[in-house]
Design a protein around this motif. Sequence first.
Motif, PDB file in Angstrom:
ATOM      1  N   GLN A 287       0.836  -1.191   0.000  1.00 48.05           N
ATOM      2  CA  GLN A 287       0.000   0.000   0.000  1.00 48.05           C
ATOM      3  C   GLN A 287       0.870   1.239   0.000  1.00 48.05           C
ATOM      4  O   GLN A 287       1.677   1.425   0.909  1.00 48.05           O
ATOM      5  CB  GLN A 287      -0.915   0.027   1.237  1.00 48.05           C
ATOM      6  CG  GLN A 287      -2.322  -0.468   0.963  1.00 48.05           C
ATOM      7  CD  GLN A 287      -2.648  -1.707   1.745  1.00 48.05           C
ATOM      8  OE1 GLN A 287      -2.391  -1.754   2.935  1.00 48.05           O
ATOM      9  NE2 GLN A 287      -3.219  -2.711   1.093  1.00 48.05           N
ATOM     10  N   GLY A 288       0.710   2.065  -1.028  1.00 52.44           N
ATOM     11  CA  GLY A 288       1.497   3.290  -1.111  1.00 52.44           C
ATOM     12  C   GLY A 288       2.945   2.979  -1.448  1.00 52.44           C
ATOM     13  O   GLY A 288       3.340   1.817  -1.512  1.00 52.44           O
ATOM     14  N   PRO A 289       3.734   4.025  -1.661  1.00 56.74           N
ATOM     15  CA  PRO A 289       5.143   3.813  -2.012  1.00 56.74           C
ATOM     16  C   PRO A 289       5.904   3.337  -0.784  1.00 56.74           C
ATOM     17  O   PRO A 289       5.510   3.641   0.335  1.00 56.74           O
ATOM     18  CB  PRO A 289       5.605   5.210  -2.426  1.00 56.74           C
ATOM     19  CG  PRO A 289       4.708   6.144  -1.690  1.00 56.74           C
ATOM     20  CD  PRO A 289       3.402   5.449  -1.506  1.00 56.74           C
ATOM     21  N   PRO A 290       6.978   2.581  -0.966  1.00 60.56           N
ATOM     22  CA  PRO A 290       7.755   2.174   0.205  1.00 60.56           C
ATOM     23  C   PRO A 290       8.307   3.403   0.914  1.00 60.56           C
ATOM     24  O   PRO A 290       8.754   4.341   0.261  1.00 60.56           O
ATOM     25  CB  PRO A 290       8.883   1.324  -0.384  1.00 60.56           C
ATOM     26  CG  PRO A 290       8.881   1.552  -1.845  1.00 60.56           C
ATOM     27  CD  PRO A 290       7.565   2.135  -2.223  1.00 60.56           C
ATOM     28  N   LEU A 291       8.234   3.404   2.217  1.00 62.29           N
ATOM     29  CA  LEU A 291       8.792   4.536   2.965  1.00 62.29           C
ATOM     30  C   LEU A 291      10.308   4.463   2.924  1.00 62.29           C
ATOM     31  O   LEU A 291      10.879   3.388   3.028  1.00 62.29           O
ATOM     32  CB  LEU A 291       8.323   4.476   4.416  1.00 62.29           C
ATOM     33  CG  LEU A 291       6.913   4.973   4.665  1.00 62.29           C
ATOM     34  CD1 LEU A 291       6.625   4.973   6.148  1.00 62.29           C
ATOM     35  CD2 LEU A 291       6.739   6.378   4.103  1.00 62.29           C
ATOM     36  N   PRO A 292      10.958   5.611   2.768  1.00 64.83           N
ATOM     37  CA  PRO A 292      12.425   5.589   2.785  1.00 64.83           C
ATOM     38  C   PRO A 292      12.917   5.125   4.156  1.00 64.83           C
ATOM     39  O   PRO A 292      12.188   5.188   5.138  1.00 64.83           O
ATOM     40  CB  PRO A 292      12.826   7.032   2.540  1.00 64.83           C
ATOM     41  CG  PRO A 292      11.595   7.791   2.312  1.00 64.83           C
ATOM     42  CD  PRO A 292      10.421   6.962   2.638  1.00 64.83           C
ATOM     43  N   CYS A 293      14.135   4.701   4.183  1.00 67.12           N
ATOM     44  CA  CYS A 293      14.661   4.148   5.424  1.00 67.12           C
ATOM     45  C   CYS A 293      15.021   5.250   6.417  1.00 67.12           C
ATOM     46  O   CYS A 293      15.062   6.428   6.090  1.00 67.12           O
ATOM     47  CB  CYS A 293      15.868   3.290   5.120  1.00 67.12           C
ATOM     48  SG  CYS A 293      17.254   4.266   4.554  1.00 67.12           S
ATOM     49  N   LEU A 294      15.276   4.821   7.629  1.00 60.79           N
ATOM     50  CA  LEU A 294      15.652   5.736   8.708  1.00 60.79           C
ATOM     51  C   LEU A 294      17.058   6.288   8.482  1.00 60.79           C
ATOM     52  O   LEU A 294      17.331   7.454   8.772  1.00 60.79           O
ATOM     53  CB  LEU A 294      15.598   4.945  10.024  1.00 60.79           C
ATOM     54  CG  LEU A 294      15.828   5.687  11.331  1.00 60.79           C
ATOM     55  CD1 LEU A 294      14.692   6.668  11.599  1.00 60.79           C
ATOM     56  CD2 LEU A 294      15.928   4.695  12.488  1.00 60.79           C
ATOM     57  N   GLN A 295      17.938   5.454   7.964  1.00 64.96           N
ATOM     58  CA  GLN A 295      19.343   5.846   7.807  1.00 64.96           C
ATOM     59  C   GLN A 295      19.475   7.144   7.023  1.00 64.96           C
ATOM     60  O   GLN A 295      20.272   8.004   7.375  1.00 64.96           O
ATOM     61  CB  GLN A 295      20.109   4.700   7.128  1.00 64.96           C
ATOM     62  CG  GLN A 295      21.625   4.860   7.094  1.00 64.96           C
ATOM     63  CD  GLN A 295      22.122   5.533   5.801  1.00 64.96           C
ATOM     64  OE1 GLN A 295      21.336   5.931   4.944  1.00 64.96           O
ATOM     65  NE2 GLN A 295      23.426   5.679   5.709  1.00 64.96           N
TER      66      GLN A 295
END
Lengths: 481, 481
Positions: A298-306
């Motif tokens: 669902q939706g675009p992958p969230l960018p990582c925390l790093q």
Amino acid sequence: MSSTAPLNKQLFNDIRASILAGNVCPGTRLPPTRELARELGIARNTVLYAYDRLTDEGYTQTLGGSGTYVCDTAPDPALLDRMIDSSHAAGTTAARDDSRLSARASELLSNAGASDLQVGAFVPGIPDVSQFPRGVWQRLITKVWKTAGQGQLGYGSRHGHPPLKRALSEYLTLARGVNCSPEQIVVTQGTHQAIDLCARLLADPGDLVWLEDPCYWGARSVFRAAGLEMEGIPVDEQGIRLPLSPEVSPKLIFVTPSHQYPSGVVMSLPRRRLLTEVACAHKAWIIEDDYDSEFRYQGPPLPCLQGLDPHCNTIYIGSFSKVLYPGLRLAFLIVPLELVDAFAVAQSEVYRGGQLTVQAALAGFIADGHYTAHVRRMRKIYAARKAHLTQELQRQLGDQVDIIGTDTGLHLTVLLPHADDRSVSQAALANGIVARPLSSYFASASRSQNGLVLGYGGVADEEIAGAVRKLTCAIESVTRS
Amino acid sequence: MSSTAPLNKQLFNDIRASILAGNVCPGTRLPPTRELARELGIARNTVLYAYDRLTDEGYTQTLGGSGTYVCDTAPDPALLDRMIDSSHAAGTTAARDDSRLSARASELLSNAGASDLQVGAFVPGIPDVSQFPRGVWQRLITKVWKTAGQGQLGYGSRHGHPPLKRALSEYLTLARGVNCSPEQIVVTQGTHQAIDLCARLLADPGDLVWLEDPCYWGARSVFRAAGLEMEGIPVDEQGIRLPLSPEVSPKLIFVTPSHQYPSGVVMSLPRRRLLTEVACAHKAWIIEDDYDSEFRYQGPPLPCLQGLDPHCNTIYIGSFSKVLYPGLRLAFLIVPLELVDAFAVAQSEVYRGGQLTVQAALAGFIADGHYTAHVRRMRKIYAARKAHLTQELQRQLGDQVDIIGTDTGLHLTVLLPHADDRSVSQAALANGIVARPLSSYFASASRSQNGLVLGYGGVADEEIAGAVRKLTCAIESVTRS
């Protein structure tokens, strides 16, 4: 050993055993070879072979032409006494006489989490390897072997295979919002090795690591084996809920922001920003395990925390186990530049490197676009499978069943507020179904929830309905009783 | 990141950076998309993409039709204070502010032994991989992939690939005099992992391990990383010379009986028998690293210690790095039956398994006789190369040069009683020649000897004369000065 040894070794073995047992004294002359051969009814060559080998290995010696004599190889009792006496008196080993395992081993083993069953419904963390493009992979491997220099078959230099690091850095910058150069990547033999390197390089025994609660069992095992103290930090619908006024600063904070394992929660942006600030203030390192973020439905992958951490305090761990296949045993760390040398050197010291041919094939797999294509294809397959599983669970368990963590990844969690999940899990296993109890992932009993963590990555579509039926029976058998 | 991102991501990155930096306050309304597009001279779609992604990732929100507003995602300073204040006051992290590595990391790194140079004259421990039968290996790998079930691409169950263990057990019983059943074999990802499992399962931090002095740097690094105390025990022409009346019993005794590393000494039978008795009395485990015993040039290979130990106290470690190729990353342990479960479970917990396709190919390689044939072929090649190297050393350095450890293995040692071997090594490296100083393998300075450990496994015949010439120059440059 005598029974499995070829005939011509048996005489050697038998004499050797007699000498070792002290049944034949040092200085004894062995019977002449002719005589023994006649007596045993065997070829003289067999006896000659045995005597030669006994002499070669130091059990006997030949003295001129006068025959073969048993050597004195047994330890001198007086010497032995002097070697072991004082330490025995000290009784240093007396305490743990019954079990000869270390204390840390006992702790590790009594908290073991790995399952012996690694295929079928519903083992979590297993991708559908039947879809893996074996042909493409084989061609890449063959190509690498055709051109690989001698160095590529060696242990490798400390810094891994450069083309893989370049391909990865490019891919991750675009796909995961990672902020890194190829030099920051340290290729490891799996995620566990990556976590272990962090644990041993960045923390000493007794140091504190914060883990999400619930949490992946493997991370707990690795930190435990490294001698760290662990504190489970609760997770709510926004992710890790950091504690107020902790008494001891953590050295490490291990999190799964993209898809909390096993609850499936995605860490919210405010929590991410809070986490990076808190970690910085504590001078703690954040370890971000981004284990299956490729599969977001669902939706675009969230960018990582790093990529978001303004203090560059976050170490990113990625794995190929979920996209390619688990047995590949390749993962990687992205570490701040100032730590790269330490990680690379420590890896050579503690593990040694290698697998450069596989790293080269993987570099080609990514650079040629197979990686992205495979992720895209699998995402569709898993999305359909997840929908199918959800539907079956609702159909068979009733619409009211609470299913969480379905946005991303290869597993979902069914909450079972009114059933003991360990009993359900056992009942399911008796029917051949793996359904790991959610409560087993919690460190704190008071925080624990009942539920089942169901992996659908490795379950064929046509198996799902039947497997859910068996699972439903297991749940009913427990709730009824 | 802006500079490497595609154009349509740049606007997103720039706005995100402004929000994270606090340059745009929460509640701020972003300019209408049309207006911003006109102002920046870019397509409106680019702006729409950026705004959508900002909203997707939680940086902004849309309020009805009234526009896009910046969310409040920054940590609340008061909350942050409460989260970090008390721990900071406790000052738990103040001591190690400048270096953020653990104490054990600093110790590990300051004693690092692995070399970054892994090819050419005279890197020790490297086989001649140019002779590795790539074609045979490729065919075996291809065959495995054609028939491998899904389970073979997974993490594997705890106990490794059974056909490999059967093939190994059969081979080792005959070739190495090992006393074992297939069930006793635990396949590992390399010798270092095997040593690490022993260190962590059989000893706790602070426990004592006896090592031969001199000793393989890698064993020292692994034991150090596992928190063990180490004591170097001298080696004479019969092997390890066990101490009288030790004050503290060792938990582990790590030895290389077939070919002491790096001195090349073969442990005598009386010493072997003494060792097994002493270990038993101390309730210590013997770890036997049988790393390159396949290559014995004089007389038959001596059977291993494990098969000789009447107390079944010996754990055997074998490796495929020297016979196949180092990058393969496969080794194995033979452990007493009562320890098998502990080792297998701990391996799953700390490392996870895998590489079953490679294990299957290796099983075929052994069972089909390729392993034995390759060993036989390589033994001849290495024997000739060793003779050639010895000859060149004697020709160029003079007949008086003292060369030891030439019976077995892939390296020999030139003693240099009158030269500082570290200086020679540095001078040689400046000429592109790796010649590891013998003194670097010693734990005790008083016991240390000067010499050069020269690996000939990976040096082509035609390179030897030239490489010895460079080495001779290096030695002369140091002894002259």
